[in-house]
Design a protein around this motif. Structure first.
Motif, mmCIF file in Angstrom:
data_model
loop_
_atom_site.group_PDB
_atom_site.id
_atom_site.type_symbol
_atom_site.label_atom_id
_atom_site.label_comp_id
_atom_site.label_asym_id
_atom_site.label_seq_id
_atom_site.Cartn_x
_atom_site.Cartn_y
_atom_site.Cartn_z
ATOM 1 N N ALA A 88 21.367 0.827 -22.472
ATOM 2 C CA ALA A 88 21.422 0.146 -23.880
ATOM 3 C C ALA A 88 20.012 0.343 -24.400
ATOM 4 N N ILE A 89 19.004 -0.181 -23.564
ATOM 5 C CA ILE A 89 17.585 -0.207 -24.233
ATOM 6 C C ILE A 89 17.027 1.028 -24.401
ATOM 7 N N THR A 90 17.503 1.999 -23.368
ATOM 8 C CA THR A 90 16.987 3.398 -23.522
ATOM 9 C C THR A 90 17.634 4.149 -24.793
ATOM 10 N N ARG A 91 18.852 4.084 -25.195
ATOM 11 C CA ARG A 91 19.212 4.366 -26.382
ATOM 12 C C ARG A 91 18.786 3.915 -27.712
ATOM 13 N N ARG A 92 18.593 2.540 -27.499
ATOM 14 C CA ARG A 92 18.019 1.785 -28.815
ATOM 15 C C ARG A 92 16.300 2.321 -29.189
ATOM 16 N N LEU A 93 15.616 2.745 -28.175
ATOM 17 C CA LEU A 93 14.348 3.164 -28.194
ATOM 18 C C LEU A 93 14.580 4.676 -28.712
ATOM 19 N N LEU A 94 15.148 5.443 -28.031
ATOM 20 C CA LEU A 94 15.481 6.556 -28.546
ATOM 21 C C LEU A 94 15.886 6.698 -30.273
ATOM 22 N N HIS A 95 16.674 5.985 -30.501
ATOM 23 C CA HIS A 95 17.115 5.776 -31.971
ATOM 24 C C HIS A 95 16.066 5.271 -32.894
ATOM 25 N N ARG A 96 15.205 4.188 -32.177
ATOM 26 C CA ARG A 96 14.203 3.619 -32.995
ATOM 27 C C ARG A 96 13.150 4.685 -33.436
ATOM 28 N N PHE A 97 13.060 5.548 -32.490
ATOM 29 C CA PHE A 97 11.902 6.681 -32.686
ATOM 30 C C PHE A 97 12.267 7.817 -33.368
ATOM 31 N N GLY A 98 13.635 7.806 -33.673
ATOM 32 C CA GLY A 98 14.053 8.966 -34.594
ATOM 33 C C GLY A 98 14.579 10.157 -33.683
ATOM 34 N N LEU A 99 14.651 9.887 -32.398
ATOM 35 C CA LEU A 99 15.120 11.093 -31.423
ATOM 36 C C LEU A 99 16.565 11.599 -31.699
ATOM 37 N N LYS A 102 20.290 10.967 -33.888
ATOM 38 C CA LYS A 102 21.072 11.194 -35.291
ATOM 39 C C LYS A 102 20.993 9.651 -35.741
ATOM 40 N N GLU A 103 20.831 9.486 -37.043
ATOM 41 C CA GLU A 103 21.001 8.140 -37.423
ATOM 42 C C GLU A 103 22.402 7.437 -37.172
ATOM 43 N N ASP A 104 23.299 8.243 -37.131
ATOM 44 C CA ASP A 104 24.628 7.588 -36.837
ATOM 45 C C ASP A 104 25.052 7.747 -35.337
ATOM 46 N N ALA A 105 23.997 7.817 -34.505
ATOM 47 C CA ALA A 105 24.372 8.081 -33.093
ATOM 48 C C ALA A 105 24.934 6.590 -32.527
ATOM 49 N N ILE A 106 25.658 6.808 -31.713
ATOM 50 C CA ILE A 106 26.377 5.461 -31.072
ATOM 51 C C ILE A 106 25.549 4.892 -30.169
ATOM 52 N N VAL A 107 24.887 3.603 -30.295
ATOM 53 C CA VAL A 107 24.162 3.031 -29.464
ATOM 54 C C VAL A 107 24.976 2.033 -28.700
ATOM 55 N N PRO A 108 24.965 2.005 -27.369
ATOM 56 C CA PRO A 108 25.691 1.237 -26.541
ATOM 57 C C PRO A 108 25.516 -0.263 -26.590
ATOM 58 N N PRO A 109 26.207 -1.192 -26.311
ATOM 59 C CA PRO A 109 26.111 -2.679 -26.221
ATOM 60 C C PRO A 109 25.219 -2.991 -25.150
ATOM 61 N N TRP A 110 24.407 -4.289 -25.208
ATOM 62 C CA TRP A 110 23.839 -4.661 -24.268
ATOM 63 C C TRP A 110 24.982 -4.872 -22.892
ATOM 64 N N GLY A 111 24.094 -4.783 -21.679
ATOM 65 C CA GLY A 111 24.940 -4.946 -20.451
ATOM 66 C C GLY A 111 25.328 -6.548 -20.170
ATOM 67 N N TYR A 112 24.373 -7.214 -20.910
ATOM 68 C CA TYR A 112 24.618 -8.786 -20.601
ATOM 69 C C TYR A 112 24.793 -9.509 -21.921
ATOM 70 N N GLU A 113 25.262 -10.786 -22.068
ATOM 71 C CA GLU A 113 25.736 -11.361 -23.068
ATOM 72 C C GLU A 113 24.272 -11.853 -23.700
#
Length: 329
Positions: free
Chosen positions: A229-240, A242-253
Motif C-alpha cells: 500500500a505505501i509503495t503504490r501510494r508513493l509511486l502514484h503520488r510521484f506520477g509513475l 496512471k491516474e486511475d491506477a488501483i491503490v490497495p488499502p492499508w494492511g492495518y485499520e
C-alpha cells in the motif's frame, strides 16, 4: 526495524530467538531476480525514457523483514513500468535473508552488523562487513535518485509508522499521503547518520529525500499488505502510475488520531543488567520522571509526553535499547 541486534552470545539459548508470534509471512524465492540490469545482483532499474522523478524502493535492509521483499516481488511479477522518470528496485541484505530459519526467525536480521547503521562514507570506502560491502555496491544506485523508500517491519506488533527527516520536502510529501498511522520526525545528521535514507539525502543527488516505512510486525501478513500500500501510494503520488491506477488499502485499520512524534534521544544499554521496568511493545507514553528502565540505576523519562519507540526484544550491552520521542499531537 528492531533497534538492537540479537546477541551472538545467546545463540545457544534457542528460546530467545524462537518465534513469539505465528509465522504467517515467510520468505519468497527471489532467485529469479538475481540478475537485474544495473550490474548489481538483485537490483533492477526501469527507465521510462520520459522526464520525471527517479525513485528507489528498497526491501530487506534487515534480512528477516520480509514485507519489503513481498512488495518488490509483486512489482516485478506484475512487470510494472513507470510512466515517467525511473524506478529502481533493490533487494538489500540478501545474504541474511537466505539464512532464515523458522525456528530462529530473529537470527537472520543481519550477518555482521545492523545494515541500517552502516551507511557512512568512510565505512563504504573501506567496507569490512557483509553489510558494508553490500552497501558499497548499492550506494551508486542510491546516489542517482530523487527519492528513496526503505521498507521495514518491527519485532513487536505495533502500529505501522513513517520515519523521515524533519525537512520541508519530506514533511510536505508526508502530508499528501494521508498516512493514518504515526509519523516520526528526526533531525538529519544527528539521529543515526548511518541510516540508508540519510546517506542518500546527504551524499546523493541534490534535493533527494526519503522515508522509512515500518509496515507492522515482521511475520504478519498485514505487513506485506502495508508495504504494498505505501509503495503504490508513493509511486502514484510521484506520477509513475496512471491516474486511475488501483491503490490497495492499508494492511492495518487506520488510526487518524495517531499523530506526529519528534525523536529526541536514543538510549543504549550501558551494562548487561539493562532491564525495562515492565513489558513494553512501543508507543507507551510516559510523564516526565517516570521510571522506564534500570541500567542498573533507574532511567527516567526526561520530558512529558515521552514515548517509547521500538524497545529492543533483548537489550544488549552497548547496543540501542529504545528510542525516546516526544508526542506532538
Amino acid at each position: 526495524m528492531q533497534v538492537a541486534n540479537e546477541p551472538t552470545t545467546m545463540n545457544d539459548q534457542p528460546s530467545l530467538l524462537a518465534p513469539e508470534q505465528p509465522l504467517e509471512l515467510l520468505p519468497l524465492d527471489i532467485e529469479a531476480y538475481r540478475h537485474g540490469n544495473t550490474g548489481v545482483d538483485y537490483c533492477h532499474r526501469f527507465d521510462s525514457g520520459r522526464e520525471g522523478p527517479d525513485l528507489a524502493v528498497v526491501g530487506l535492509t534487515h534480512g528477516n523483514e520480509f514485507c519489503g521483499a513481498h512488495a518488490l516481488c509483486e512489482l516485478l511479477e506484475q512487470d510494472l513500468r513507470p510512466l515517467r522518470g525511473s524506478l529502481t528496485l533493490i533487494f538489500n541484505n540478501v545474504a541474511a535473508y537466505r539464512r532464515f530459519d523458522p525456528a530462529r526467525p530473529y537470527a537472520s536480521r543481519c550477518i555482521d552488523e545492523d545494515g541500517n547503521r552502516a551507511w557512512l562514507p568512510e565505512r563504504l570506502k573501506h567496507p569490512n562487513s557483509e553489510e558494508t560491502r553490500r552497501a558499497a555496491r548499492i550506494a551508486p544506485l542510491l546516489r542517482d535518485v530523487d527519492f528513496v523508500l526503505d521498507l521495514h517491519s518491527t519485532s513487536h506488533p505495533v502500529a505501522p509508522m513513517l520515519i523521515y527527516p524533519e525537512q520541508p520536502d519530506c514533511t510536505a510529501l508526508a502530508a499528501t499521503l494521508e498516512f493514518p498511522f504515526p509519523h516520526l520526525l528526526y533531525k538529519l545528521g544527528s539521529y543515526h547518520p548511518g541510516m540508508l535514507i540519510s546517506y542518500a539525502m546527504q551524499h546523493g543527488r541534490r534535493g533527494c529525500h526519503g522515508m522509512v516505512a515500518e509496515c507492522g510486525s515482521h511475520f504478519a501478513l498485514e505487513s506485506a499488505q502495508q508495504a504494498h500500500a505505501i509503495t503504490r501510494r508513493l509511486l502514484h503520488r510521484f506520477g509513475l502510475l496512471k491516474e486511475d491506477a488501483i491503490v490497495p488499502p492499508w494492511g492495518y485499520e487506520p488510526d487518524h488520531s495517531a499523530g506526529h512524534y519528534r525523536i529526541r534521544e536514543v538510549i543504549e544499554a550501558r551494562t548487561e543488567h539493562f532491564r525495562f521496568a515492565r513489558t513494553y511493545r512501543g508507543f507507551e507514553r510516559l510523564v516526565r520522571g517516570a521510571v522506564y528502565a534500570r541500567d542498573p540505576e533507574p532511567l527516567l523519562a526526561p520530558f512529558d509526553n515521552c514515548t517509547l519507540i521500538m524497545p529492543a526484544r533483548i537489550p544488549v550491552c552497548g547496543a540501542e535499547a529504545v528510542t525516546l520521542a516526544e508526542y506532538l499531537g
